[in-house]
Every structure is written in C-alpha cells, then in structure tokens.
Design a protein around this motif. Structure first.
Motif: not given
Length: 72
Positions: A63-72, A58-60, A42-56
């Motif tokens: 955001r792009f999906a909402i932006q496309d839905a609102v502005y077309g 997915k959040v982006q 979990l402490v290794s660069p393949l553990g939690l830091p990689m999970a955090a990068a994946w989560l970021v």
C-alpha cells in the motif's frame, strides 16, 4: 487486551494439543503424533497468527509503495 487474551487461548490450546501429540507419538502412532505436533505449532502464537501478522505487514508495504508511486 484482546490480543493478549487470544494469544493466551491459542497458547493454551497449543500446549494441550502438543501434550496429546507427544502421548500419541510415544504410545500409538508416530505419524499421528507428528501430525498433532504440527497442528500444535500452527495453533501456537508463533504459527498461523505470526504468519498473518507478516502478511498484513507485506500488504501495508505494498500500500505504501503504491501510495508513493501515485503521489510521489
């Protein structure tokens, strides 16, 4: 530069905990050794830091999906 330094520190900490986990696994208690090895992963660069990068990512995507839905 900051990403490289943090990756180096996490990798070093992971290596130390993994070596300690192997030593505990062999000499003292298999259960505690496995717990230390999981913590090392979990402490290794393949553990939690990689999970955090994946989560970021997915959040982006959300955001792009909402932006496309609102502005077309």
């Amino acid at each position: 530069g900051l990403l490289y330094v943090s990756s180096f520190i996490f990798g070093l900490a992971s290596t130390v905990v993994a070596l300690l986990g192997i030593a505990v696994l062999v000499t003292y208690s298999p259960q505690n050794g496995v717990i230390l090895l999981v913590i090392a992963f979990l402490v290794s660069p393949l553990g939690l830091p990689m999970a955090a990068a994946w989560l970021v990512g997915k959040v982006q995507d959300l955001r792009f999906a909402i932006q496309d839905a609102v502005y077309g």
